[in-house]
Design an enzyme around this catalytic site. Structure first.
Site, PDB file in Angstrom:
ATOM      1  N   TRP A 296      48.764  39.783  29.504  1.00 20.72           N
ATOM      2  CA  TRP A 296      47.915  39.881  30.697  1.00 20.72           C
ATOM      3  C   TRP A 296      47.764  41.345  31.111  1.00 20.72           C
ATOM      4  O   TRP A 296      46.668  41.794  31.477  1.00 20.72           O
ATOM      5  CB  TRP A 296      48.517  39.086  31.850  1.00 20.72           C
ATOM      6  CG  TRP A 296      48.094  37.663  31.939  1.00 20.72           C
ATOM      7  CD1 TRP A 296      48.845  36.555  31.658  1.00 20.72           C
ATOM      8  CD2 TRP A 296      46.813  37.167  32.355  1.00 20.72           C
ATOM      9  NE1 TRP A 296      48.115  35.413  31.871  1.00 20.72           N
ATOM     10  CE2 TRP A 296      46.867  35.760  32.302  1.00 20.72           C
ATOM     11  CE3 TRP A 296      45.628  37.773  32.765  1.00 20.72           C
ATOM     12  CZ2 TRP A 296      45.777  34.955  32.650  1.00 20.72           C
ATOM     13  CZ3 TRP A 296      44.542  36.973  33.112  1.00 20.72           C
ATOM     14  CH2 TRP A 296      44.621  35.581  33.043  1.00 20.72           C
ATOM     15  N   TRP A 325      31.134  38.741  53.687  1.00 22.41           N
ATOM     16  CA  TRP A 325      32.499  38.746  54.195  1.00 22.41           C
ATOM     17  C   TRP A 325      32.522  38.886  55.720  1.00 22.41           C
ATOM     18  O   TRP A 325      31.743  39.635  56.286  1.00 22.41           O
ATOM     19  CB  TRP A 325      33.293  39.901  53.571  1.00 22.41           C
ATOM     20  CG  TRP A 325      33.338  39.869  52.080  1.00 22.41           C
ATOM     21  CD1 TRP A 325      32.663  40.681  51.214  1.00 22.41           C
ATOM     22  CD2 TRP A 325      34.084  38.961  51.265  1.00 22.41           C
ATOM     23  NE1 TRP A 325      32.942  40.348  49.919  1.00 22.41           N
ATOM     24  CE2 TRP A 325      33.813  39.294  49.918  1.00 22.41           C
ATOM     25  CE3 TRP A 325      34.961  37.914  51.538  1.00 22.41           C
ATOM     26  CZ2 TRP A 325      34.381  38.612  48.847  1.00 22.41           C
ATOM     27  CZ3 TRP A 325      35.534  37.227  50.469  1.00 22.41           C
ATOM     28  CH2 TRP A 325      35.247  37.573  49.147  1.00 22.41           C
ATOM     29  N   ASN A 360      55.403  37.811  42.199  1.00 20.61           N
ATOM     30  CA  ASN A 360      54.052  37.615  41.672  1.00 20.61           C
ATOM     31  C   ASN A 360      53.407  36.326  42.166  1.00 20.61           C
ATOM     32  O   ASN A 360      52.208  36.302  42.484  1.00 20.61           O
ATOM     33  CB  ASN A 360      54.067  37.634  40.143  1.00 20.61           C
ATOM     34  CG  ASN A 360      52.656  37.621  39.572  1.00 20.61           C
ATOM     35  OD1 ASN A 360      51.865  38.517  39.846  1.00 20.61           O
ATOM     36  ND2 ASN A 360      52.322  36.595  38.804  1.00 20.61           N
TER      37      ASN A 360
END
Length: 504
Positions: A296, A325, A360
């Protein structure tokens, strides 16, 4: 005659092709080898390096200088402001020291690529100096993985398959030892200490102290390598089962060292290779999953190499630049401070603010919450992370935020919205992680830890306190958003933006 090694984000001697090749060719020709590093402080600050990451980088740079001195080499550190200053500074160093060849390891982000192109152009065409570049910061160079059409992979799973195939066919070279770098000379090294300048940001500033002392993270190449060996020997077999539980030490915590180049991915792969003669196949579940995390890391670096526009603030799915947004300043600051009223989100943000690191799994939870619950631009979160994280990697951070926002390649579908309460229940069922970082909840029973507000209100009533007095140490803020409504609104708006683009 002499040769020059230019250190950047590869602060190591072990498994550093630039170092090895310079020293080997110097020995053959009896040339002297010079070593330089050129920290570009304004550039690093503009790229949102956190003071904590810079402190770790600087400590490791000084450790590298001491290692080189022990081996008879000198390391010269030349402080600059911008990448654009490098070409003239290197050219002057080469003229002064009669350099014939320069060696460095490639970097793959737009500004770094342009810097190296300018340096190469000046040295090769103006000074007739040979430039040698290498890829020892990756297991597989970005040009080497293409699909049947000759294009780069936009989805991780096929990338991972071809990435493993390349490693299987080309192997992983065993790291060489320091003897290959040793010189007969005698050298000293004087440590340096520079501070990053402050550069204003476009996002609202949170009134939270920014860490700048990385002493909790050990430095020194030998010690870092031993920590990697210990993880692979003692913990990697449980990595798949434990990596998503933030209350336990289930991850390697080596990411900061990969980022500054104190540890190379080839050293990590070589450690895994010892576990399986069919490497990169044949690994147990834990080792295979950790290998996929190394992949990754490289996937996102390859992506930045092939899509330089991502380094300019663009979403991979270009149409999502039109997403409207909300960017509510107060809600963003509540997220930054860990005061959203969602325990797992607040625990993660407080861990980040207090340590410069976040688990994570929790990074994904807090990212999803900012974007899909609060409808705040993912770039605000991307910047805040980079400004705080000790392991802030632009490719990985950008890729992770775009994955969470549904705007990137290989992105989580836009309709996949993490429920922060159920995520907490799944990955921190007994609330150990939450209680560690959210002091207001330390006495809340397990039954209420993921939705503590009713319990706290009752406790407040019994204590004769005002339920709305959120400043009390015993109270905890109410949720700042209705998750169900926010989820439905985000999905509807995202889908509308996609449909508008398809009609256009």
């Amino acid at each position: 005659m002499a040769r020059l090694v230019w250190f950047r984000q590869d602060l190591r001697l072990l498994d550093n092709d630039a170092v090895l090749q310079a020293c080997q060719h110097a020995n053959e020709e009896r040339d002297k080898v010079f070593f330089i590093a050129m920290p570009t402080l304004q550039q690093y600050a503009q790229h949102n390096w956190s003071p904590l990451k810079w402190d770790l980088y600087q400590r490791q740079l000084n450790s590298l200088g001491a290692d080189l001195a022990e081996l008879g080499h000198s390391l010269e550190i030349i402080k600059l402001d911008w990448f654009a200053d490098c070409e003239n500074a290197i050219a002057e160093f080469c003229r002064t020291n009669d350099i014939t060849d320069i060696y460095f390891n490639r970097e793959y982000v737009f500004d770094e690529i342009k810097r190296d192109e300018r340096v190469t152009q000046k040295l090769e065409h103006n000074l007739n100096i040979k430039v040698h570049s290498f890829d020892s910061n990756l297991l597989v160079p970005p040009e080497c993985i293409k699909n049947g059409k000759g294009e780069y992979y936009k989805v991780f799973t096929p990338f991972f398959r071809v990435w493993r195939k390349y490693i299987r066919e080309h192997g992983v070279a065993a790291p060489y030892n320091r003897a290959s770098v040793k010189s007969s000379g005698v050298a000293n090294f004087s440590a340096v200490n520079f501070s990053l300048p402050t550069i204003s940001s476009d996002i609202p500033e949170a009134d939270i102290p920014i860490l700048n002392d990385s002493e909790a993270w050990p430095i020194g190449e030998a010690l870092i390598r031993r920590n990697a060996q210990r993880f692979v020997r003692e913990q990697v077999q449980d990595y798949k089962a434990r990596r998503d539980t933030p209350a336990v030490e289930g991850t390697s915590k080596l990411s900061a060292y990969f980022e500054i180049g104190a540890l190379s991915p080839r050293v990590a792969a070589h450690l895994l290779q010892k576990a399986s003669p069919e490497f990169p196949e044949g690994l147990d579940d834990g080792a295979h999953t950790w290998l996929s995390e190394l992949a990754w890391r490289e996937f996102y670096q390859h992506l930045l190499f092939h899509e330089p526009r991502l380094a300019k603030g663009e979403p991979f799915q270009a149409e999502q630049a039109a997403f409207p947004w909300r960017n509510d300043r107060d809600e963003f600051l509540a997220w930054c401070e860990g005061c959203t009223g969602f325990p797992i989100v607040d625990a993660g943000m407080r861990q980040l603010n207090e340590t410069g690191w976040m688990h994570n799994r929790v990074r994904m939870i807090v990212a999803s919450f900012l974007v899909k619950d609060l409808h705040i631009n993912w770039q605000w979160g991307e910047t805040y992370f980079m400004q705080r994280l000790i392991d802030g990697s632009f490719p990985a951070n950008n890729g992770g935020w775009q994955w969470s926002a549904g705007t990137g390649t290989d992105a989580a579908p836009y309709f996949r919205v993490f429920n922060p309460t159920s995520q907490g229940e799944k990955f921190d069922p007994d609330g150990h992680y939450i209680r560690k970082w959210v002091a207001e909840l330390k006495d809340v029973p397990n039954k209420y830890i993921h939705n503590p507000h009713a319990y706290l209100r009752e406790q407040t009533k019994q204590a004769g306190m005002f339920a709305d007095d959120v400043k009390s140490e015993r109270l905890y803020p109410k949720p700042i958003v209705d998750h169900k409504k926010a989820r439905e609104s985000f999905i509807q708006t995202f889908k509308q933006v996609k449909n508008n683009n398809e009609r256009d």
